[in-house]
Structures are given as structure tokens and as C-alpha cells.
Design a protein around this motif. Structure first.
Motif, mmCIF file in Angstrom:
data_model
loop_
_atom_site.group_PDB
_atom_site.id
_atom_site.type_symbol
_atom_site.label_atom_id
_atom_site.label_comp_id
_atom_site.label_asym_id
_atom_site.label_seq_id
_atom_site.Cartn_x
_atom_site.Cartn_y
_atom_site.Cartn_z
ATOM 1 N N GLU A 179 0.841 -1.217 0.000
ATOM 2 C CA GLU A 179 0.000 0.000 0.000
ATOM 3 C C GLU A 179 0.871 1.261 0.000
ATOM 4 O O GLU A 179 0.613 2.202 -0.755
ATOM 5 N N VAL A 180 1.891 1.279 0.844
ATOM 6 C CA VAL A 180 2.742 2.480 0.928
ATOM 7 C C VAL A 180 3.514 2.653 -0.379
ATOM 8 O O VAL A 180 3.614 3.767 -0.914
ATOM 9 N N HIS A 181 4.021 1.549 -0.907
ATOM 10 C CA HIS A 181 4.762 1.651 -2.168
ATOM 11 C C HIS A 181 3.874 2.217 -3.279
ATOM 12 O O HIS A 181 4.296 3.092 -4.036
ATOM 13 N N ASP A 182 2.648 1.735 -3.361
ATOM 14 C CA ASP A 182 1.732 2.209 -4.417
ATOM 15 C C ASP A 182 1.489 3.708 -4.323
ATOM 16 O O ASP A 182 1.419 4.401 -5.330
ATOM 17 N N LEU A 183 1.370 4.202 -3.088
ATOM 18 C CA LEU A 183 1.108 5.627 -2.889
ATOM 19 C C LEU A 183 2.265 6.513 -3.338
ATOM 20 O O LEU A 183 2.067 7.630 -3.775
ATOM 21 N N TRP A 184 3.497 6.004 -3.220
ATOM 22 C CA TRP A 184 4.670 6.862 -3.433
ATOM 23 C C TRP A 184 5.488 6.477 -4.654
ATOM 24 O O TRP A 184 6.552 7.063 -4.887
ATOM 25 N N THR A 192 10.475 4.372 -1.865
ATOM 26 C CA THR A 192 10.465 3.325 -0.835
ATOM 27 C C THR A 192 11.551 2.289 -1.111
ATOM 28 O O THR A 192 12.135 2.252 -2.193
ATOM 29 N N ALA A 193 11.814 1.476 -0.103
ATOM 30 C CA ALA A 193 12.705 0.318 -0.241
ATOM 31 C C ALA A 193 12.183 -0.740 0.709
ATOM 32 O O ALA A 193 11.470 -0.407 1.665
ATOM 33 N N PHE A 194 12.522 -1.995 0.471
ATOM 34 C CA PHE A 194 12.217 -2.990 1.497
ATOM 35 C C PHE A 194 13.223 -2.839 2.615
ATOM 36 O O PHE A 194 14.415 -2.610 2.368
ATOM 37 N N ALA A 195 12.746 -2.962 3.858
ATOM 38 C CA ALA A 195 13.642 -2.817 4.999
ATOM 39 C C ALA A 195 13.438 -3.971 5.986
ATOM 40 O O ALA A 195 12.897 -3.783 7.082
ATOM 41 N N PRO A 196 13.869 -5.177 5.586
ATOM 42 C CA PRO A 196 13.872 -6.261 6.573
ATOM 43 C C PRO A 196 14.857 -5.870 7.672
ATOM 44 O O PRO A 196 15.950 -5.385 7.365
ATOM 45 N N LEU A 217 9.079 -4.888 -8.207
ATOM 46 C CA LEU A 217 8.815 -3.462 -8.027
ATOM 47 C C LEU A 217 10.058 -2.608 -8.246
ATOM 48 O O LEU A 217 9.997 -1.391 -8.136
ATOM 49 N N ASP A 218 11.192 -3.249 -8.510
ATOM 50 C CA ASP A 218 12.455 -2.546 -8.738
ATOM 51 C C ASP A 218 12.843 -1.701 -7.511
ATOM 52 O O ASP A 218 13.056 -0.493 -7.613
ATOM 53 N N LEU A 219 12.920 -2.367 -6.354
ATOM 54 C CA LEU A 219 13.230 -1.662 -5.102
ATOM 55 C C LEU A 219 14.512 -2.187 -4.464
ATOM 56 O O LEU A 219 14.800 -3.376 -4.536
ATOM 57 N N PRO A 220 15.256 -1.293 -3.803
ATOM 58 C CA PRO A 220 16.403 -1.761 -3.018
ATOM 59 C C PRO A 220 15.945 -2.533 -1.777
ATOM 60 O O PRO A 220 14.784 -2.430 -1.367
ATOM 61 N N VAL A 221 16.874 -3.279 -1.205
ATOM 62 C CA VAL A 221 16.616 -4.008 0.049
ATOM 63 C C VAL A 221 17.650 -3.512 1.066
ATOM 64 O O VAL A 221 18.849 -3.716 0.889
ATOM 65 N N HIS A 222 17.146 -2.860 2.096
ATOM 66 C CA HIS A 222 17.982 -2.141 3.056
ATOM 67 C C HIS A 222 17.964 -2.882 4.387
ATOM 68 O O HIS A 222 16.924 -2.946 5.026
ATOM 69 N N LEU A 223 19.079 -3.503 4.775
ATOM 70 C CA LEU A 223 19.064 -4.208 6.063
ATOM 71 C C LEU A 223 20.396 -4.147 6.790
ATOM 72 O O LEU A 223 21.440 -3.990 6.183
ATOM 73 N N HIS A 224 20.300 -4.289 8.126
ATOM 74 C CA HIS A 224 21.489 -4.417 8.970
ATOM 75 C C HIS A 224 22.043 -5.816 8.748
ATOM 76 O O HIS A 224 21.284 -6.780 8.805
ATOM 77 N N THR A 225 23.336 -5.941 8.554
ATOM 78 C CA THR A 225 23.883 -7.290 8.538
ATOM 79 C C THR A 225 25.377 -7.314 8.848
ATOM 80 O O THR A 225 26.061 -6.329 8.654
ATOM 81 N N HIS A 226 25.803 -8.468 9.365
ATOM 82 C CA HIS A 226 27.195 -8.627 9.829
ATOM 83 C C HIS A 226 27.570 -7.459 10.740
ATOM 84 O O HIS A 226 28.631 -6.871 10.618
#
Ligand SMILES: [Zn+2]
Length: 446
Positions: A179-184, A192-196, A217-226
Motif C-alpha cells: 500500500e505504501v509503495h503504491d502511494l509513493w 520506498t525500499a524494502f527494509a527487513p 517493483l524494482d526496489l532496493p533491500v535495506h538491512l542491517h547485517t554482519h
């Protein structure tokens, strides 16, 4: 058709003692001007030439200033600005589970997110930051607040394996993300980006869903790791793999990945990141404060990995000062590599601007002062005594300049800070609101 002798119009002409375009690399243009029309940079040229060629609706003259691209804070949790200093001097898990999460659970909601981000926007603007990569709950509220203030951002669509105030189940996290992605999706300023949250809080099944949707959706994936050695050891125990290997098995180690922290990396993992086009966000002050470890910034840089810089949230930093963060990154890189030439001043500035833009997938729009890019620009007053004598502009910017020397800021050509004064934000009201939150959090009686 225009010819070189014709006078052209522009909305804004910024004349600076020095223009540091970042691209081309390691260039400083003396007595140059940047012409802006329709929010975009239309010319970069010597001041004398600019005055004869352009008829500007507004001219800003800053002979003592360096004009640089707006800084990109590539990893933040800006609602947490309201939690600045509530718990310090503790290791990551104790800090998170014993202090941050319980307080957050008591105060989180749309108002907390709105007020925290508003305070953060003011702090970021006064420090020369024009774009943030956000990783928090209520991305709908975040996006609306960033948009209202004309501030550029990628807001994270959170996914985590337990219920929160934002969503109760995996399906709800994904439904709300959609829903948020569609709005923006078509907004010029907010994306937007995915943020696991992190590999240790997200299941294989949810990561697989993220990979599929991020591709679609051609989105980045933004996460904390290592982030810590413990995280890596726990992953080996639970999954039989280091987090990066697990993410690779799930198809996530690609040029969409914005990998935050990365303090524990083998040479083979660095090579893998370089080959796949992964962006690494280095948050040196958060890593230092939580004793999480050291990101091998110099090795990553030499391997050709895109390096960006982030402050992380105010609860673990405790500020949003990209000048301070970039200096720490440059200094720490030398200590970690045992090499004083590691992450030189030009490369550090590049990581804080174009590196961040590239990590966010915004490199064609921002990150450098080039014709055609958006006019996200920052004037830094180098005439103050703290940066005298001015032997080397970029050395001063990285090793000597404080964020209080930021004088003017534009985002997409719109003035946000003029001579240190925020254009459309009321500092006293922001402080009064922050005090109100201090009272509410203190009343929780921890
Ligand atoms: Zn973080």
C-alpha cells in the motif's frame, strides 16, 4: 535554439569561492557558479562567465564558501531522534532488548514517528544533509513528513518476524508495504525500499518474498547485517551459514542490496560484494559506540565496493552529523587498515555524497554537482577561523569543518536553510515539542 552568446534565464545562481562537484573525482573549481532552473542544475561555470550568460531570478553569493552536493545519510532511524541518549554505554543486545525496545513499545505510533522525523529533518538540514535512507515503522507517516518538508528520502517498508505497532503478521507487513509503495511509486522526492530488520529477525520465507517483490517493483533491500561477531556466530549455529551466505542462498546478494554495518567480513565476502554490486553503508560511530566491530572500509573501497556513510539512529550515535561521521569514517579507515592513505579526503566526501546516492539508487538524480542532476546543494562557510588558513578545501571539509559551518541548503532548488536560518521550520517549537517527549518518556519510570 540558444547560442553561447545569448543571455539565458535561470531561477537561481549560486556563486561560491569553490565548487566541489565530486564527479569528476578530486576536482575543486575556484570561483565558480551553479545555475539552477526548475529544480535542476543547468550549468556549472566560472562566476564571471555566469554573470554575463545568466539572468537569474535570485543570485546567492558566497565567496568564502565551498558548494558541495547535499550529503546522503544512507542509514537512519530518524523517529528515534526522540530517544537520543536514553541508554548509553551498553553492548548492542543489552542496549536493544533491555532499553530501546521496551521504551519504543510504550511510545511508538504515528505521532512519535512524525515528531521524531520532523526534529531530525531540522538537524539534518542544519548539518548539510539533504537525503536520508530511513529504516523504521510507519513508513506512511515518514513519507508524508519528508514530503511536507521537501526533504528527499527513501523510506523503508519494514519486515520483521514479530508483531509490532505497524503490523501483526507477515501478511500484514507485506500488505502494508504494498500500500505504501503504491502511494509513493511516482513521487520525485520520496521513494520506498524494502527494509527487513536484520538476518536474525527475518525468516527465509519472508526473505524469499522480499526478493520476489523487490525484483518486481524494482526496489532496493535495506538491512542491517554482519553488525557483530555474535550475529555471525548465531547464524552459523542456527542456519549453518554466515548471514551473507544465507542471504546469497536466498538470492538477495545483488546490486539491490544496501548492507548496513558489515563489520565482520572475510576477503571472499568482500570480493562477492564487489562482484554483485552490493552497496555497503558504513556507520562508524554507531559501531564504535556499541563496540560492534570495525567495517573494513579501505578493503571494500579498494575492492571496488560502493561505500556509503550513515549515522544510524540517534539512539546509538547520538547525532545526525554527517560531517562528524565522515571524518570518523576517514580516520577509522586508516587505523583499521594500518595505512594513513586509506580513505583519503576526496574518497570520504564521495562516500558521503555520491556513494550514498548510488546505494539508494538515486545516482542519476543526486550525489554530485553535474548538469541535469537535481539541485541538492550545500554551502559550507570556510571563512571561519576554525578552517583557516585554507590550504586545501577538501582537507578542511573532511578533517576540520564542523556542521555549524553549513550556511545554506537547497533541495531540488528550493531553499531550506539561508544563512543558518531554517526557511520553514520553527526551531523553538521543535525544542518545545522535544521537551514534551522527554517528559512522556521520563514518566514511563524505567
Ligand atoms: Zn540501524
Amino acid at each position: 535554439m540558444t547560442t553561447d552568446t545569448e543571455t539565458r534565464s535561470c531561477d537561481l545562481l549560486i556563486e561560491a569561492g569553490w565548487v566541489v562537484p565530486v564527479e569528476p573525482h578530486a576536482v575543486v573549481l575556484e570561483d565558480h557558479a551553479v545555475a539552477v532552473r526548475g529544480g535542476a542544475i543547468v550549468d556549472v561555470l566560472p562566476i564571471a562567465e555566469a554573470r554575463s550568460r545568466y539572468r537569474a531570478a535570485e543570485t546567492v553569493s558566497r565567496p568564502e564558501a565551498a558548494l558541495i552536493p547535499g550529503m546522503v545519510n544512507a542509514h537512519t532511524h530518524n523517529p528515534m531522534t526522540l530517544l537520543r541518549g536514553i541508554a548509553d554505554d551498553l553492548p548492542l543486545m543489552e542496549w536493544l532488548q533491555g532499553h530501546i525496545w521496551p521504551v519504543e513499545a510504550a511510545v511508538i505510533g504515528p505521532q512519535f514517528v512524525e515528531d521524531g522525523i520532523t526534529l531530525a529533518i531540522a538537524e539534518m538540514l542544519r548539518g548539510g544533509t539533504t537525503c536520508a535512507n530511513e529504516n523504521y515503522f510507519f513508513p506512511d507517516v515518514q513519507a508524508a513528513v519528508y514530503k511536507r518538508h521537501g526533504f528527499r528520502a527513501r523510506v523503508g517498508l519494514p519486515v520483521i518476524d514479530f508483531p509490532t505497532a505497524w503490523a501483526q503478521s507477515s501478511d500484514e507487513y507485506f500488505d502494508r508495504a504494498g500500500e505504501v509503495h503504491d502511494l509513493w511509486r511516482d513521487d520525485p522526492l520520496v521513494a520506498t525500499a524494502f527494509a527487513p530488520h536484520a538476518p536474525y529477525t527475518v525468516s527465509d520465507a519472508n526473505f524469499e518474498r522480499i526478493r520476489m517483490l523487490a525484483d518486481q517493483l524494482d526496489l532496493p533491500v535495506h538491512l542491517h547485517t554482519h553488525e557483530t561477531a555474535q550475529e555471525v556466530a548465531d547464524s552459523i549455529k542456527l542456519h549453518g551459514q554466515r548471514p551473507l551466505a544465507r542471504l546469497d542462498r536466498l538470492g538477495l546478494v545483488t546490486d539491490r542490496l544496501i548492507a548496513v554495518h558489515m563489520t565482520q567480513l572475510t576477503d571472499a565476502e568482500i570480493e562477492l560484494c564487489a562482484q554483485r554490486g552490493v552497496s555497503v553503508v558504513h556507520c562508524p560511530e554507531s559501531n564504535l559506540k556499541l563496540a560492534s566491530g570495525f567495517c573494513p572500509a579501505c578493503k571494500l573501497h579498494h575492492a571496488g565496493v560502493n561505500l556509503a556513510i550513515g549515522t544510524d539512529g540517534c539512539a546509538s550515535n547520538n547525532d545526525l552529523d554527517m560531517f562528524g561521521e565522515t571524518r570518523t569514517a576517514a580516520l577509522l579507515a586508516k587505523a583499521v587498515a594500518d595505512d594513513a592513505s586509506a580513505l583519503d579526503a576526496f574518497s570520504a566526501l564521495r562516500a558521503a555524497t555520491l556513494g550514498g546516492a548510488r546505494a539508494l539508487g538515486f545516482e542519476t538524480r543526486i550525489g554530485s554537482i553535474e548538469i541535469g542532476k537535481q539541485a541538492d546543494l550545500v554551502c559550507v562557510d570556510l571563512g571561519q577561523l576554525e578552517t583557516q588558513p585554507l590550504h586545501h578545501v577538501v582537507s578542511q571539509l573532511i578533517y576540520a569543518t564542523g556542521r555549524h559551518q553549513v550556511s545554506d541548503v537547497w533541495i531540488a532548488g528550493a531553499a531550506k536553510l539561508r544563512q543558518r536560518v531554517l526557511v520553514d521550520m520553527d526551531v523553538q517549537a521543535l525544542i518545545a515539542n522535544a521537551r514534551q517527549w522527554r517528559g512522556r518518556i521520563a514518566a514511563l519510570g524505567r
